[in-house]
Design an enzyme around this catalytic site. Structure first.
Site, short mmCIF file in Angstrom:
data_model
loop_
_atom_site.label_atom_id
_atom_site.label_comp_id
_atom_site.label_asym_id
_atom_site.label_seq_id
_atom_site.Cartn_x
_atom_site.Cartn_y
_atom_site.Cartn_z
N ALA A 83 45.79 46.95 53.72
CA ALA A 83 45.18 46.63 54.47
C ALA A 83 43.70 46.74 54.52
CB ALA A 83 45.62 46.93 56.08
N GLY A 136 49.70 48.21 52.71
CA GLY A 136 49.92 46.87 53.25
C GLY A 136 50.40 45.68 51.91
N GLU A 176 53.82 46.58 51.22
CA GLU A 176 54.69 46.30 52.24
C GLU A 176 54.91 44.81 52.41
OE1 GLU A 176 51.86 48.36 55.22
OE2 GLU A 176 53.72 48.97 56.12
N GLU A 228 48.69 55.48 53.28
CA GLU A 228 48.22 55.49 54.51
C GLU A 228 47.76 57.10 55.06
OE1 GLU A 228 50.58 53.51 53.35
OE2 GLU A 228 50.33 51.65 54.38
C1 HXC Z 1 39.06 47.66 51.70
C2 HXC Z 1 38.94 47.80 49.61
C3 HXC Z 1 40.41 48.39 49.56
C4 HXC Z 1 41.22 48.15 50.88
C5 HXC Z 1 39.85 48.46 47.66
N1 HXC Z 1 38.80 47.99 48.34
N2 HXC Z 1 41.00 48.72 48.31
N3 HXC Z 1 38.52 47.46 50.67
N4 HXC Z 1 40.42 47.78 51.97
N5 HXC Z 1 42.39 48.63 51.11
C6 HXC Z 1 37.45 47.58 47.64
C7 HXC Z 1 36.67 49.03 47.36
O1 HXC Z 1 36.04 49.22 48.48
C8 HXC Z 1 35.61 48.47 46.25
O2 HXC Z 1 34.55 47.52 47.13
C9 HXC Z 1 36.50 47.22 45.61
O3 HXC Z 1 37.54 46.96 46.54
C10 HXC Z 1 37.05 47.88 44.44
O4 HXC Z 1 37.60 49.18 44.59
P1 HXC Z 1 37.24 50.45 43.91
O5 HXC Z 1 37.75 51.48 44.91
O6 HXC Z 1 36.04 50.60 43.51
O7 HXC Z 1 38.28 50.44 42.49
P2 HXC Z 1 38.93 51.73 41.92
O8 HXC Z 1 38.14 52.76 41.76
O9 HXC Z 1 39.57 51.12 40.52
O10 HXC Z 1 40.11 52.07 42.83
C11 HXC Z 1 41.22 51.13 42.93
C12 HXC Z 1 42.07 51.94 44.11
C13 HXC Z 1 41.00 52.29 45.21
C14 HXC Z 1 42.76 53.16 43.84
C15 HXC Z 1 43.12 50.77 44.61
O11 HXC Z 1 40.13 51.07 45.57
C16 HXC Z 1 41.81 52.74 46.68
O12 HXC Z 1 42.47 53.66 46.76
N6 HXC Z 1 42.07 51.50 47.65
C17 HXC Z 1 42.57 51.87 48.89
C18 HXC Z 1 43.77 51.91 48.80
C19 HXC Z 1 44.63 52.36 50.08
O13 HXC Z 1 44.49 53.39 50.68
N7 HXC Z 1 45.60 51.21 50.62
C20 HXC Z 1 45.98 51.44 52.05
C21 HXC Z 1 45.16 51.07 53.01
S1 HXC Z 1 46.01 51.42 54.59
P3 HXC Z 1 33.14 47.70 46.77
O14 HXC Z 1 32.49 46.69 47.78
O15 HXC Z 1 32.96 49.02 46.67
O16 HXC Z 1 33.03 47.16 45.39
C22 HXC Z 1 47.20 50.00 54.81
C23 HXC Z 1 47.82 50.01 56.17
C24 HXC Z 1 48.80 48.97 56.44
O17 HXC Z 1 47.49 49.42 54.13
C25 HXC Z 1 49.16 48.90 57.78
C26 HXC Z 1 48.33 48.36 58.90
C27 HXC Z 1 48.94 47.97 60.00
#
Ligand code: HXC
Length: 261
Positions: free
Chosen positions: A67, A112, A115, A135
């Site tokens: 998400a 997400g 999921e 998360e």
């Molecule tokens: C918003 C995201 C994102 C996310 C990546 N990006 N994941 N933006 N939400 N979930 C964006 C980054 O900010 C970045 O934008 C661009 O995508 C590229 O990502 P990088 O981090 O620069 O890439 P990298 O270093 O290769 O790392 C990849 C990654 C990392 C390991 C996947 O991006 C990451 O850890 N993402 C978050 C993963 C996460 O925690 N997911 C769970 C979210 S909570 P810019 O603008 O800087 O280029 C969830 C809850 C679900 O899902 C339920 C809700 C009700």
């Protein structure tokens, strides 16, 4: 639908491919993307002769990296509830499509994104895929069904470990634990997924739909009630032309030709 729309849908005969299309944000799911996905699923439901759906992510790096964290960062409790419910209801619609849905996981499937893949009937992974529910590292928990669907796919012990630690699984480990059905070289993922879709299309479409319906309905029922549903659905096949065509073709040593295929 434009190429910049957050959800793209393409059709190849009875196979529809749904692509989450925010590659700059690794296809993270915000409200607009979820609404686009909900609309796309609604349109697929109305489509005649749909046989299989493939869900994937745009770009080379991610299926869906979760998400949208930027969008969630300022949410109130009420906003968070509405967001979780939007994702949950959208994924339930996907899960409830009357045709098989295959997740072609071409990169990160986190939070997400994992999921979303779990709401599909089964998962094919590319050699680049990574799965996880990170998360808790953000101070939240899975909210699009992960606390329930992950354990139903891989068992409660492993689901607990993955959700409490937020650790990622690579494709081979995901295969070993039964989260994914197959791992394919990255460049071959879509071709292999289409092959699986075509194998499904060779079968009786009503039989496949009934099998899916019984498996989904039975998953939350005691075994005795679930297998009663199976017997009921099995018997209904004998009132439909598919059973006569399928068995007749076998006995006549020819390929079956099912209506709608
Ligand atoms: C918003 C995201 C994102 C996310 C990546 N990006 N994941 N933006 N939400 N979930 C964006 C980054 O900010 C970045 O934008 C661009 O995508 C590229 O990502 P990088 O981090 O620069 O890439 P990298 O270093 O290769 O790392 C990849 C990654 C990392 C390991 C996947 O991006 C990451 O850890 N993402 C978050 C993963 C996460 O925690 N997911 C769970 C979210 S909570 P810019 O603008 O800087 O280029 C969830 C809850 C679900 O899902 C339920 C809700 C009700």
């Amino acid at each position: 639908m434009t190429d910049s729309a957050p959800i793209l849908v393409t059709h190849d005969g009875p196979i529809a491919t749904v692509t989450v299309n925010r590659p700059d944000a690794l296809n993270a799911l915000n409200r607009e993307t979820l609404l686009g996905l909900r609309d796309a699923i609604g349109a697929l439901r109305k489509r005649a002769n749909l046989g299989c759906v493939i869900v994937t992510g745009a770009g080379d790096k991610a299926f869906v990296a979760g998400a949208d964290i930027a969008a969630m960062s300022s949410m109130s409790r009420e906003d968070a509830l509405a967001f979780a419910e939007l994702g949950q209801s959208t994924f339930a619609l996907l899960e409830g499509l009357p045709v098989p849905v295959i997740a072609a996981v071409n990169g990160f499937a986190l939070g997400g994104g994992c999921e979303l893949a779990l709401a599909c009937d089964f998962i094919y992974a590319s050699s680049h895929a990574k799965f996880g529910q990170p998360e808790v590292k953000l101070g939240i928990l899975p909210g699009f069904g992960g606390t329930q669907r992950l354990s139903r796919r891989v068992g409660l012990g492993l689901a607990r470990e993955l959700i409490y630690t937020g650790k990622m699984l690579g494709p081979e480990e995901a295969l070993r634990v039964g989260l994914v059905n197959a791992v394919h070289p990255h460049a071959e993922l879509m071709a292999k997924t289409l092959e699986a879709a075509k194998a499904i299309l060779a079968a009786g479409p009503r039989a496949v739909a009934a099998a899916k319906q019984v498996m989904n309905a039975g998953a939350d029922l005691p075994l005795t009630s679930a297998i009663a549903k199976e017997a009921e659905a099995f018997s209904r096949c004998f009132e439909a032309p598919e059973q006569r065509e399928g068995m007749g073709a076998f006995l006549a040593k020819r390929a079956a030709k099912f209506e709608g295929r």
